[in-house]
Design a protein around this motif. Structure first.
Motif, PDB file in Angstrom:
ATOM      1  N   VAL B 225       0.919  -1.294   0.156  1.00  7.47           N
ATOM      2  CA  VAL B 225       0.186  -0.212  -0.178  1.00  7.47           C
ATOM      3  C   VAL B 225       0.842   1.243   0.007  1.00  7.47           C
ATOM      4  CG1 VAL B 225      -1.847   1.359   1.379  1.00  7.47           C
ATOM      5  CG2 VAL B 225      -1.786  -1.134   1.011  1.00  7.47           C
ATOM      6  N   ALA B 226       0.941   2.047  -1.244  1.00  9.80           N
ATOM      7  CA  ALA B 226       1.608   2.965  -1.291  1.00  9.80           C
ATOM      8  C   ALA B 226       0.998   4.381  -0.866  1.00  9.80           C
ATOM      9  CB  ALA B 226       2.002   3.073  -2.689  1.00  9.80           C
ATOM     10  N   ILE B 236     -11.047   7.336   1.402  1.00 10.48           N
ATOM     11  CA  ILE B 236     -12.109   6.282   0.804  1.00 10.48           C
ATOM     12  C   ILE B 236     -11.309   5.099   0.004  1.00 10.48           C
ATOM     13  CG2 ILE B 236     -13.446   8.188   0.422  1.00 10.48           C
ATOM     14  CD1 ILE B 236     -12.436   8.459  -2.394  1.00 10.48           C
ATOM     15  N   GLY B 237     -10.153   4.910   0.279  1.00 15.78           N
ATOM     16  CA  GLY B 237      -9.287   4.078  -0.506  1.00 15.78           C
ATOM     17  C   GLY B 237      -7.866   3.856  -0.340  1.00 15.78           C
ATOM     18  N   VAL B 238      -7.296   2.971  -1.067  1.00 20.95           N
ATOM     19  CA  VAL B 238      -5.768   3.061  -0.959  1.00 20.95           C
ATOM     20  C   VAL B 238      -5.376   2.930  -2.413  1.00 20.95           C
ATOM     21  CG1 VAL B 238      -5.497   1.916   1.319  1.00 20.95           C
ATOM     22  CG2 VAL B 238      -5.638   0.395  -0.701  1.00 20.95           C
ATOM     23  N   ARG B 239      -3.963   3.494  -2.758  1.00 18.07           N
ATOM     24  CA  ARG B 239      -3.068   3.049  -4.199  1.00 18.07           C
ATOM     25  C   ARG B 239      -2.234   1.972  -3.470  1.00 18.07           C
ATOM     26  NH1 ARG B 239       1.287   4.357  -6.584  1.00 18.07           N
ATOM     27  NH2 ARG B 239       1.973   6.264  -5.027  1.00 18.07           N
ATOM     28  N   CYS B 240      -2.345   0.771  -4.362  1.00 13.85           N
ATOM     29  CA  CYS B 240      -1.218  -0.068  -3.917  1.00 13.85           C
ATOM     30  C   CYS B 240      -0.385  -0.670  -5.147  1.00 13.85           C
ATOM     31  CB  CYS B 240      -1.838  -1.541  -3.589  1.00 13.85           C
ATOM     32  SG  CYS B 240      -3.490  -1.442  -2.495  1.00 13.85           S
ATOM     33  N   ALA B 288       5.424   2.118   7.267  1.00 16.49           N
ATOM     34  CA  ALA B 288       4.508   2.448   6.623  1.00 16.49           C
ATOM     35  C   ALA B 288       3.448   3.370   7.279  1.00 16.49           C
ATOM     36  CB  ALA B 288       3.952   1.334   5.913  1.00 16.49           C
ATOM     37  N   ALA B 289       3.199   3.035   8.448  1.00 17.54           N
ATOM     38  CA  ALA B 289       1.771   3.693   8.913  1.00 17.54           C
ATOM     39  C   ALA B 289       2.095   5.313   9.419  1.00 17.54           C
ATOM     40  CB  ALA B 289       1.391   2.882  10.338  1.00 17.54           C
ATOM     41  N   ILE B 290       3.348   5.162   9.631  1.00 14.09           N
ATOM     42  CA  ILE B 290       3.522   6.626   9.999  1.00 14.09           C
ATOM     43  C   ILE B 290       3.827   7.515   8.815  1.00 14.09           C
ATOM     44  CG2 ILE B 290       5.824   8.123  10.773  1.00 14.09           C
ATOM     45  CD1 ILE B 290       6.160   6.093  13.002  1.00 14.09           C
TER      46      ILE B 290
END
Lengths: 191, 565
Positions: B225-226, B236-240, B288-290
């Motif tokens: 997940v980028a 509303i979503g993710v770009r992976c 990644a979360a940060i």
């Protein structure tokens, strides 16, 4: 102790097979995970092997001592894993067949100490796949280098068997012309 | 910021990023409350840091303890954690975890097939000195899990290179713990390995993978997940990125960041004021979360924390061909073993890593040095003969390069470049403590947890004290390690695990779980098993909140305890 036997048919003359396998350095190409093979002398070698067990990948040094060279049909050897309570032995035996050679590899692994059952469980899980991979690779290597040459017959001249693209590539890489020699090259001799 | 895509490749109510306990528990709970869920995992296997861990789950006032007749309450668990958080935590969030931990445990046992039991005789870190510590009952572990039931996920669910997952806590410590490895039942271990029955962290992770798989929850590996995609202030979503190509996943109710800490990102660690440390965990644990929440204004909070101490055995690697760094938690407190700094002095209770590790990062402002780092574990031939050192069994030769050896303590000191007379004096003094069975300097050997986890119960008069008398002597330099996914900094969240911005407002549609969440629910403290408990609890809370059925237990607990809301 675990014991595993793996057989393979190789489409090369038994003496050619011997010429290949009697050079320890050349096994290294086929041993899964082998990073290095340090030949100490004609009987002793140290193999650096990287193997995975579960989520752990471990590189170990295996000291191999060949106890008997019996050209062109047999090798007996024993080994121990440096700094690990694991030893073993094994054998290579070959016989000529109509289509080339038939090889049987036998490997015995003995874990010692309290963790012996774990070593043997790991061995049971890993060794069959490794052995299968090893003999298949060995077969490909030997057949690429020593393709079977059909014996001359009284009938019309047979065309040379067509060599696969892979075999031709290996020949090219080795700077060797296809076929020609080693129809019945003598074994390198008993070591 | 990525624009809203014209086409979404997939859609679910909840997207969990990461497949440790936090991600899986979120997806399972959301599913059970009527939502659809997808789990996206960057690595090629599921289970995350949970599967690498020892699998302990620390929950005060859990129903197993109650059934065993062990007295405990949520209030007691809260007071204990508040005491050891030292004011670096947030009382509401500490209480939130204390209240919901038992609820989440019961939920997953009743609904998701989880089966746990108490680890008998395993005390809290700070029992008995801290009020509300307990001698046993709060540590739980899973019953052995038959991984063959995972079906297609069996090979895709992680094992651990760190733990002997063929045995349980009960079996390991019932046989005398790591110090007495030769007493372990290796026939049981080998049978379990042969049939792929998993205990400890790999077992815990496997239970949750199984529950997710049984629900038909989509779990996709190798998906990085980028970026988060936002619309009008709501995620509303993710770009992976998968195999080099962009994929867009729509999340109708929310995205959960459950990507653990940042052990493998020295850049993130440095930005949190931490020194470079080696990593025990897989490459995917990279902050990644940060990074993801930070772009949307998610607040990052750091609590005081330690770097661990460990070592590398040449030739050992794990995922990503990374060298395997091993935590020295068990080895350092064994009899005949001490840890010294470059002045040849001990500097903490070796049987309790919290004591030792806070001292490593101590800065002497007078000299602007870390007086306790570098440091070495020093032990004698008795230790080598009796105890394992990590994967190296008692009596087994050390692989080349790991240890320095010498026939005398003085010679050993000279070889490793530290003050010889000081080390001799330190050893002489320590040996005297061993004779009287008491360490007046650092109270080593007085902590029941240290005796249980890092001692030899057969050693008399004290499980952690034994003199260094017999040569040859050994020294191994210890290196700083990250916390195994348990990082000092994380993303701030409210009681429903919604990510908070710098004005303490929730970022709509964005949740955080497990080690990715700032540790305001434990502050300056750590307790083995807390992080797994947090992941499970956060997942439970997120699933409920995303489904429009948030828990109201915290409000009721605040009212009953009179804590400022």
């Amino acid at each position: 102790m675990i014991e595993h036997e793996q057989a393979v048919a190789i489409g090369s003359d038994i003496n050619d097979v011997w010429a290949y396998v009697s050079d320890m350095q050349r096994w290294a190409v086929s041993v899964p995970g082998c990073k290095d093979c340090d030949v100490i002398n004609s009987d002793r070698s140290i193999w650096t092997i990287r193997a995975g067990a579960g989520a752990l990948i471990k590189t170990v040094k295996v000291n191999v001592l060949v106890e008997e060279w019996k050209a062109p049909t047999g090798v007996r050897f024993r080994f121990d894993v440096a700094n690990e309570p694991v030893t073993g032995d094994g054998s290579y035996s070959a016989r000529a067949t109509d289509s080339g050679s038939h090889l049987v590899l036998v490997l015995r692994i003995i874990g010692s100490g309290p963790m012996a059952p774990v070593w043997e469980t790991l061995g049971k899980a890993i060794v069959p796949a490794l052995a299968a991979s090893f003999v298949e690779s060995l077969r490909l290597q030997i057949e690429a280098e020593y393709p079977r040459v059909e014996k001359a017959s009284a009938g019309p001249a047979m065309p040379c068997p067509k060599r696969s693209r892979w075999q031709r590539l290996v020949d090219w890489l080795r700077g060797r012309r296809p076929s020609s020699k080693r129809v019945s090259a003598p074994p390198a001799g008993t070591h | 910021m990525t624009k809203i895509p014209s086409h979404w490749h997939s859609e679910a109510d909840l997207i969990a990023v990461g497949s440790g306990l936090g991600g899986l528990a979120s997806a399972i709970t959301a599913h059970d409350h009527g939502l659809s869920a997808i789990v996206l995992e960057k690595a090629d296997q599921l289970g995350g840091v949970t599967a690498y861990s020892f699998g302990e789950v620390w929950i005060a006032a859990n129903h197993h303890a109650r059934e065993a007749g062990l007295e405990d309450t949520v209030e007691s668990g809260f007071r204990y954690m508040r005491r050891i958080s030292m004011g670096y935590g947030d009382d509401r969030l500490i209480l939130n975890q204390a209240v919901h931990g038992p609820e989440a445990l019961r939920y997953f046992e009743e609904n998701a097939g989880l089966r746990m039991r108490i680890v008998k005789n395993l005390p809290d870190y700070y029992w008995p000195e801290a009020n509300d510590g307990t001698s046993e009952g709060r540590f739980l572990e899973v019953l052995p899990f038959p991984a063959i039931t995972l079906g297609e996920w069996q090979e895709k669910t992680r094992l651990s290179p760190h733990v002997p997952y063929g045995l349980s806590h009960v079996e390991i410590f019932g046989a005398g713990g790591p110090a007495n490895i030769e007493n372990w039942d290796f026939s049981v271990m080998s049978e379990r390995m042969a049939s792929d029955v998993r205990c400890l962290g790999p077992g815990l992770a496997a239970y949750f993978v199984k529950a997710a798989a049984d629900r038909g929850i989509a779990m996709r590996t190798g998906v990085d997940v980028a970026e988060l995609i936002e619309d009008a202030g709501r995620v509303i979503g993710v770009r992976c990125v998968k195999d080099g190509a962009d994929l867009f996943f729509k999340a109708c109710k929310g995205v959960v960041l459950a990507t653990s800490g940042y052990d493998n990102s020295r850049r993130v660690a440095a930005s949190m004021g931490q020194l470079a440390a080696e990593s025990m965990v897989m490459p995917a644990i990279d902050g990644a979360a940060i990074r993801l929440a930070g772009r949307l204004g998610g607040r990052v909070v750091r609590v005081p924390d330690v770097t661990m101490l460990g070592y590398h055995v040449a030739g050992e690697e794990h995922e990503g061909d990374l060298p395997l760094w091993r935590n020295a938690l068990y080895e350092l407190g064994l009899p005949h073993t001490i840890v010294v700094n470059s002045s040849g002095r001990r500097f903490g209770d070796e049987s309790f890593y919290r004591s030792l590790c806070f001292a490593i990062d101590y800065i002497d402002g007078g000299t602007q040095t870390h007086p306790n780092f570098p440091c070495w574990v020093v032990f004698d031939s008795q230790a080598r003969r009796k105890y394992p050192f990590g994967p190296i069994l008692p009596g087994q030769p050390f692989p080349e390069g790991i240890a320095t050896t010498a026939d005398s303590i003085g010679e050993l000191a000279r070889k490793i470049g530290i003050d010889a007379s000081a080390l001799e004096e330190t050893v002489t003094r320590f040996n005297g403590y061993c004779q009287i069975g008491r360490d007046p300097e650092f109270s080593r050997g007085t902590r029941p947890w240290g005796a249980f986890m890092s001692g030899d119960p057969a050693n008399r008069p004290n499980a952690n004290l034994g003199p260094l008398m017999e040569g040859p002597f050994y020294a191994i330099e210890l290196m700083r390690l990250g916390g195994g996914g348990i990082s000092a900094a994380g993303v701030a969240a409210d009681e429903h695990c919604r990510v908070l911005d710098y004005d303490d407002r929730p970022i709509e549609g964005l949740y955080v779980a497990g080690n990715a969440m700032a540790r305001l629910d434990n502050g300056a403290s750590m307790q083995s098993g807390v992080t797994n408990a947090r992941g499970m609890t956060h997942g439970y809370l997120i699933g409920r909140h995303a489904a429009g059925n948030p828990s109201d237990l915290l409000g009721r607990a605040i009212a009953s305890l009179g804590i400022a809301g």
